[in-house]
Every structure is written in C-alpha cells, then in structure tokens.
Motif scaffolding. Structure first.
Motif, short mmCIF file in Angstrom:
data_model
loop_
_atom_site.label_atom_id
_atom_site.label_comp_id
_atom_site.label_asym_id
_atom_site.label_seq_id
_atom_site.Cartn_x
_atom_site.Cartn_y
_atom_site.Cartn_z
N ARG A 187 34.99 4.10 19.80
CA ARG A 187 36.26 3.37 19.83
C ARG A 187 37.39 4.20 20.43
NH1 ARG A 187 33.93 1.97 14.87
NH2 ARG A 187 33.86 -0.27 14.38
N ARG A 188 38.28 3.50 21.12
CA ARG A 188 39.55 4.11 21.53
C ARG A 188 40.57 3.99 20.41
NH1 ARG A 188 41.63 1.36 26.74
NH2 ARG A 188 43.28 2.89 26.40
N HIS A 189 40.48 2.90 19.63
CA HIS A 189 41.40 2.65 18.54
C HIS A 189 40.58 2.37 17.28
CE1 HIS A 189 44.44 2.23 21.64
NE2 HIS A 189 43.69 1.31 22.23
N ALA A 190 41.03 2.91 16.17
CA ALA A 190 40.30 2.70 14.92
C ALA A 190 40.25 1.25 14.53
CB ALA A 190 40.94 3.53 13.80
N ALA A 191 41.27 0.47 14.94
CA ALA A 191 41.34 -0.92 14.52
C ALA A 191 40.50 -1.85 15.37
CB ALA A 191 42.80 -1.39 14.55
N ALA A 192 39.81 -1.32 16.39
CA ALA A 192 39.00 -2.17 17.27
C ALA A 192 37.86 -2.80 16.48
CB ALA A 192 38.47 -1.35 18.43
N HIS A 193 37.71 -4.11 16.64
CA HIS A 193 36.64 -4.82 15.92
C HIS A 193 35.35 -4.85 16.71
CE1 HIS A 193 39.11 -6.50 12.60
NE2 HIS A 193 40.08 -6.40 13.49
N THR A 194 35.42 -4.63 18.00
CA THR A 194 34.23 -4.70 18.84
C THR A 194 34.11 -3.43 19.63
OG1 THR A 194 35.40 -5.66 20.73
CG2 THR A 194 34.57 -7.19 19.05
N SER A 195 32.99 -3.30 20.31
CA SER A 195 32.75 -2.14 21.18
C SER A 195 32.67 -2.59 22.63
CB SER A 195 31.46 -1.42 20.77
OG SER A 195 30.38 -2.32 20.81
N SER A 196 33.58 -3.50 23.01
CA SER A 196 33.61 -3.97 24.39
C SER A 196 34.12 -2.88 25.30
CB SER A 196 34.52 -5.20 24.49
OG SER A 196 35.86 -4.83 24.18
N ASP A 197 33.98 -3.10 26.61
CA ASP A 197 34.41 -2.10 27.58
C ASP A 197 35.88 -1.75 27.41
OD1 ASP A 197 31.91 -2.00 28.63
OD2 ASP A 197 32.31 -3.39 30.28
N ALA A 198 36.68 -2.72 27.00
CA ALA A 198 38.12 -2.48 26.88
C ALA A 198 38.45 -1.57 25.70
CB ALA A 198 38.85 -3.80 26.72
N THR A 199 37.59 -1.55 24.69
CA THR A 199 37.89 -0.75 23.50
C THR A 199 37.08 0.54 23.44
OG1 THR A 199 36.20 -1.94 22.22
CG2 THR A 199 38.46 -2.81 22.19
N ARG A 200 36.18 0.74 24.37
CA ARG A 200 35.38 1.96 24.38
C ARG A 200 36.20 3.13 24.94
NH1 ARG A 200 30.79 -1.18 26.68
NH2 ARG A 200 29.37 -1.68 24.98
N ASN A 201 35.93 4.30 24.41
CA ASN A 201 36.59 5.51 24.90
C ASN A 201 35.72 6.12 26.00
OD1 ASN A 201 37.55 8.24 25.20
ND2 ASN A 201 38.71 7.90 23.31
N LYS A 202 36.13 5.93 27.24
CA LYS A 202 35.31 6.37 28.37
C LYS A 202 35.25 7.89 28.47
CE LYS A 202 35.78 2.18 31.15
NZ LYS A 202 36.31 1.38 30.04
N CYS A 203 36.27 8.58 27.95
CA CYS A 203 36.22 10.04 27.97
C CYS A 203 35.10 10.56 27.07
CB CYS A 203 37.57 10.61 27.53
SG CYS A 203 38.91 10.32 28.69
N ILE A 204 34.97 9.94 25.91
CA ILE A 204 33.90 10.35 24.99
C ILE A 204 32.54 10.03 25.60
CG2 ILE A 204 32.83 9.81 22.77
CD1 ILE A 204 35.15 11.70 22.53
N ILE A 205 32.43 8.86 26.22
CA ILE A 205 31.17 8.50 26.87
C ILE A 205 30.83 9.51 27.96
CG2 ILE A 205 30.02 6.76 28.30
CD1 ILE A 205 31.64 4.63 26.78
N GLY A 206 31.83 9.86 28.78
CA GLY A 206 31.61 10.86 29.83
C GLY A 206 31.22 12.21 29.27
N LEU A 207 31.82 12.57 28.12
CA LEU A 207 31.47 13.85 27.49
C LEU A 207 29.99 13.89 27.13
CD1 LEU A 207 32.22 16.56 26.17
CD2 LEU A 207 32.84 15.28 24.10
N PHE A 208 29.46 12.81 26.57
CA PHE A 208 28.06 12.81 26.18
C PHE A 208 27.13 12.73 27.39
CE2 PHE A 208 29.73 11.68 21.94
CZ PHE A 208 29.07 12.64 21.21
N VAL A 209 27.58 12.12 28.45
CA VAL A 209 26.79 12.15 29.68
C VAL A 209 26.60 13.59 30.14
CG1 VAL A 209 26.77 11.54 32.13
CG2 VAL A 209 27.39 9.83 30.42
#
Length: 617
Positions: A187-209
């Motif tokens: 999540r980018r925000h703790a209050a996000a109810h879904t894991s859609s592209d808009a609410t995903r943290n791309k920096c964290i995804i890139g870190l794990f890549v």
C-alpha cells in the motif's frame, strides 16, 4: 585473513563466523565455556530482536487493518502487544529445537546470520510504518522517503553483513517480501481498501525486484545446471525427486518438533531418516504433501482475516525453501528451524494469548494450553542442556534417543575410545566395540565405524579383523565417497604417516582404489591418497599424479597448490614448481599466504637437483 577464510563448510567460507571463532580462541583457547557463552549471548540478543520485531508486527497489523476499516482478525484487542511479544520471544528462546544453535558451537553461524536477518526485518517494518504514517500528511514527503531508504538500507546492509556469517541471511529479502505482501499489501496509504495499481507503492515493488527477484533468478540460473546433473548427486543416498518427496515429511516433522517436541524426536542425529521413494513409500509422504498444501491454502485464506497467522505460516514455509528443496544438502538438521520456529510461534502464540470473543472457559483453556507448552519447552530444553554438559553423558543420551542412527552409535563408540586413552586394559575400550560394530552393520552408515575400529586396535597393537577391512572396502566400492568417508581415510592415512598405526599397505591401497573407482573423484580424496602415496608408500610418482588431479578438480583451493609446489620442488621440477607458485600467488588475498609463499620460494631455491625420499607434511 587466514582465519577468516579457513572454514571448509562452504565455498563462501563464512568469514564473519570464522573470525568470531578466532576471537574466542585468542581470548580463552579451546575451553568450551567461552565459546558457548558467546553463543548464548547471541541467542539472548536474538530474543530481544524477536520481541522488538513481534511488537512492531502486532502494531503494524492493527494499524493497517484499522486504517483500512477491517476490524476482523485483530490481535491483542485486549491483551497488550508487549505481553504477546514477550510471550513469543520467551517461547522462541526456550524452544528445544533451537538448543543446537546455542550449544553446538559451530551453529553460531546460524544464530549470527539470523541476528542480522532479525535486525533487517525490524528496520524494514519500521521504515514501512514511517512511510504509511506520513504518506497522507501534507508537507511530510521527505519523511516518507526516509522510510523508504530505511527499508532499502535494512534489506541491503543487513543481508550483506549476514551473508559472511552464513548463507541463510540471503533469505532476508524473501521474509521482508512476505511481511509486505501479508501485512502492508504494497500500500501507498494505510487506508487503501484495495491493492489496485493506483494504491500500490511502486517504489517498494521496485525495491523487491532489485533485492529479491533479480538475485533469485541469478541464483537459480547458477544452481539449476548443478542440480539437474545426476553426477552431482552421486555422494547422496537420494535423487533430486526423492529429496523433494522426503523433505515434505521433514518439514512436517519440523512443525511437530517445534510445537510438541519429544526427546526421541530431537535426537540431533537424523541420518536414520527413511528416504521417500514414492508418494506411498512411505505412505506418510502423501499425507505430508497434503498437509503442506493445506498450509498454503490457509495462508491465502487467512491473509485478510488473520494476517499474523498467515504470516507465521508463510515465514515457516519460506524458511524451508533454501535448505528443504533442490540443493544437495543432507535431509534433516534441527538448527535449520532457528528462524522458521519464529514463524510457528507468530502463528500460535498470539492466538493462544488473546482471549477472543468466545466464552471465558474457552479463553482460559487457550491460555492454559500456552502455559503448558511453555512449561514443556522449558523442561525439555533444561533436560537436553544438562545432557550437553558432559561429553560421555551426551553421547550416551543421543545414542539412546537414536538407536538406529549410525552417527549416534559411532559417536558413542568414539567417545569411549577417547575416554580409554588407547589403553587396552581400560573398561572404556571394551565398551567401544558394541556401538561401533552396531554402527558398522547399519546399511546407511559411512565407513566411519570401520575406520574407528581399525584405528583403535591398530593404535593399541591389537589384531585387526579382516571383516572390518572387507566391509569398509565394499562400502567404498558400492557408492561414491562422501565427506565422512574421506575423513575416515584421511585419519587412517595420517596415523600411518605419523607412525602411530602399523596398517597393512595392501589394504589401504585397496581402500583408496575402491574410493577412486567412481567417476570424478573429489579433490580432497585425491589429496589424501597423494599424501599416503608420497609419505607412506614412498611412491612419489603416484603422489604427484594424485595432487595434480586434486589441483585440477579444485583449482581455487590453495592447500592443494601448496602441496603441489612442494612435491615439484622436492623432486627437482624447479621450472614447474615456479609456474605453480606463480598461480598460487594469484590466490594470496590480503597477504594470507605470504609466509607460505616465502617458504616455498626458499624450498625451490634449495632443491636445484632432484631429491629422494622427500617427506611432505
């Protein structure tokens, strides 16, 4: 530098752990008290880190669930997080399955590596908490970025420091990924109810890549060719397929041994474990696969409702991916669960400690179960630790726990030999024969028992039974030599070289030829035979040929090149010796071979003409 790169346990040498052993030796010699004291200190420090990590995970799970409006499955709704974390950490420190990581001194490698794993996970969770806390606050973007850099530094730095202790530190990014997936949901925000592209943290995804996916792909590309080569499994009693089937049972055993251990289950020696040759051979293989599949399903089903239970399952199973799948390792070792056991307690302890919404009777029953488990773990760990306080008592205890283990029976016989001081009249001498004979008769055993019988009687001037030699040679012919077989031959060769064992040369040659009859003999085996041929048989041609084979088989091992230079110099091959010395100099990292290279240069200069009867050590 020599101490740091001295370990034969791994190609990576584990220099950090080796340096800690060197420091122990400098301070207190070989007195085991200081060595085990440091191990205990590391374990206690890891317990503190488990407490801190557990408290942060509890807080993170509650914060994310509350912010997202999901109030189901929350832990410590009435029980304080610190209490749950303390119970988890205390239980983890007292688990009997973690005993060998403390009292078996060399497993400091495991506990030290996991110290950095735990520290890295704490840093990662703290960074993600900071990112979520500041993600929706105006004017605090720099604090969110500081959280990201804390995440990245925690994974990269902790892994880099932990790897020189033991390769298990490489699992840190995977554990962090599992925490991210189950607790934070990218999540980018703790209050996000879904894991859609808009609410995903791309920096964290890139870190794990960068820290997980790319290294994993590279590691698999490096390992798969070795794993798929049948020749690389020749020293094992199982194939790749059999290992995967067997490990399904092993992992289920680990789970039981963690929660409900018994003395006979935690026998330290597990070389009597039956290999799975099919889904129904034994039938528990299929049941174990079903159990593991059920755990995976539960992990997915509980991810939203009970995230910490799902995370505990994921961490336990994830920890087994390195040592319980395709690598050509032995099947069972208790210390492999040093981190995995944390995953088990993460799933169990909060659930038992939290009263929940049921009746008061049900709540007290769960807490009574937790208290009973804690008492059982404490008592069994105390009993096992007491057994470890005495060498002979430990050998007797472990042989009783594992009567069908060749190693347990061999170790008991070897301990009796040590206590006998090689005195034929000692009562321990008579006691040594029974466990060694029993171990030698077990089909799964190496040649260690036969070697011990031959070694003992030869040292004492007692007759050597022909059946000991026949059995040893037959085993060497039947399968490719493993590490224990090579160590056995090395012990006999060294004793014969030093004049302590008048061994029949023809039998020794038969044993070496049997071991060398298999394709691609190891460098170590060839080096052992080289030593025996040169110093005992006086056959310099054979000795030189064997050490050249060892160098070709292990070109990056300086010990074999050192012996090669000495042999070439002693036999008058000065030009070849200088060429080999130049190759050795390229391996002189950090000046670790300075003294050796200087002495070899002097040896080459001294032997300008062929020398005979040169004796090499």
């Amino acid at each position: 530098m020599r101490a740091a790169l001295s370990s034969p346990a791994s190609d990576f040498k584990r220099p950090l752990a080796s340096l800690s052993f060197a420091a122990n030796y400098l301070v207190g010699g070989l007195d085991p008290f200081g060595w085990k004291l440091i191990n205990l200190a590391i374990h206690l420090l890891n317990g503190v880190l488990v407490f801190v990590l557990m408290r942060r995970l509890l807080a993170a799970a509650r914060y994310v669930s509350t912010a997202a409006g999901n109030h189901t499955g929350l832990v410590f709704e009435t029980t304080p997080a610190s209490v749950v974390a303390a119970l988890t950490a205390a239980g983890w420190m007292l688990l009997p399955i973690n005993l060998t990581a403390v009292l078996y001194v060399v497993q400091r490698e495991e506990s030290l590596a996991n110290l950095f794993v735990l520290a890295g996970l704490i840093g990662y969770v703290a960074g993600r908490q900071r990112m979520l806390a500041y993600a929706t606050t105006a004017g605090t973007g720099k604090w969110a970025w500081s959280g990201f850099w804390l995440c990245a530094a925690s994974l990269i730095v902790a892994t880099a420091i932990g790897l020189p202790a033991k390769e298990t530190a490489v699992m840190l990014p995977l554990y962090a990924f599992l925490i991210e997936w189950i607790v934070f949901g990218f999540r980018r925000h703790a209050a996000a109810h879904t894991s859609s592209d808009a609410t995903r943290n791309k920096c964290i995804i890139g870190l794990f890549v960068c820290v997980l996916i790319m290294p994993m792909v590279a590691g698999l590309a490096w390992q798969i060719p070795h794993v798929l080569n049948p020749a690389n499994w020749a020293t094992r009693d199982f194939t790749l397929g059999q290992r995967l089937l067997s490990e399904a049972r092993v992992v289920c055993d680990y789970l039981v041994w963690t929660v409900l251990p018994t003395p006979h289950a935690l026998s330290f020696y597990h070389d009597d474990f039956r290999i799975s040759t099919g889904l129904l051979s034994p039938w528990t293989t299929l049941i174990s696969l079903f159990v593991l599949a059920t755990l995976v399903v539960l992990m997915f089903r509980l991810r939203q409702r009970q995230p910490l239970v799902a995370l505990g399952i994921a961490l336990f199973l994830g920890c087994q991916l390195l040592t319980g799948t395709i690598l050509q390792l032995e099947l069972v070792y208790e210390h492999r669960n040093y981190f995995a056991s944390f995953g088990v307690l993460l799933a169990v302890v909060p659930w038992l400690a939290e009263p929940g919404s049921g009746s008061a009777t049900w709540s007290w029953l769960r807490r009574a179960v937790l208290a009973s488990l804690m008492l059982w773990w404490t008592g069994l760990t105390a009993l096992s630790a007491h057994a470890w306080s005495d060498q002979l008592g430990l050998a007797q205890e472990l042989a009783e726990r594992a009567p069908d283990s060749p190693r347990a029976q061999y170790e008991l016989g070897r301990t009796y030999i040590i206590y006998s001081h090689y005195d034929p009249a000692s009562p321990y001498t008579r006691l040594a024969y029974a466990p060694l004979e029993r171990a030698a008769g077990l089909p799964e055993s190496s040649i260690l028992p036969q070697q011990a019988l031959i070694f003992m009687n030869s040292r004492m001037g007692l007759p050597l039974k022909a059946q000991w030699w026949d059995s040893m040679i037959a085993k060497l012919k039947a399968r490719k030599s493993g590490v224990q077989d090579e160590s056995s031959l090395a012990a006999l060769a060294e004793c014969a070289r030093d004049g302590g064992c008048p061994l029949p040369a023809d039998r020794m040659v038969q044993a070496f030829e049997a071991a060398l009859s298999h394709p691609n003999p190891s460098a170590r085996l060839q080096a052992i035979y080289s030593d025996y041929a040169w110093n005992v048989l006086g056959n310099h041609t054979l000795g030189l040929r064997m050490i050249e084979g060892a160098v070709n088989s292990a070109p990056n091992e300086p010990a074999y090149r050192i012996t090669l230079v000495r042999m070439l110099a002693t036999t008058g091959y000065g030009a070849k010796a200088r060429t080999a010395l130049v190759q050795l100099q390229a391996m002189n990292f950090g000046g670790r071979l300075d003294t050796t290279i200087q002495s070899l240069q002097e040896l080459i200069d001294t032997h300008a003409t062929p020398a005979s009867n040169g004796r090499l050590r």
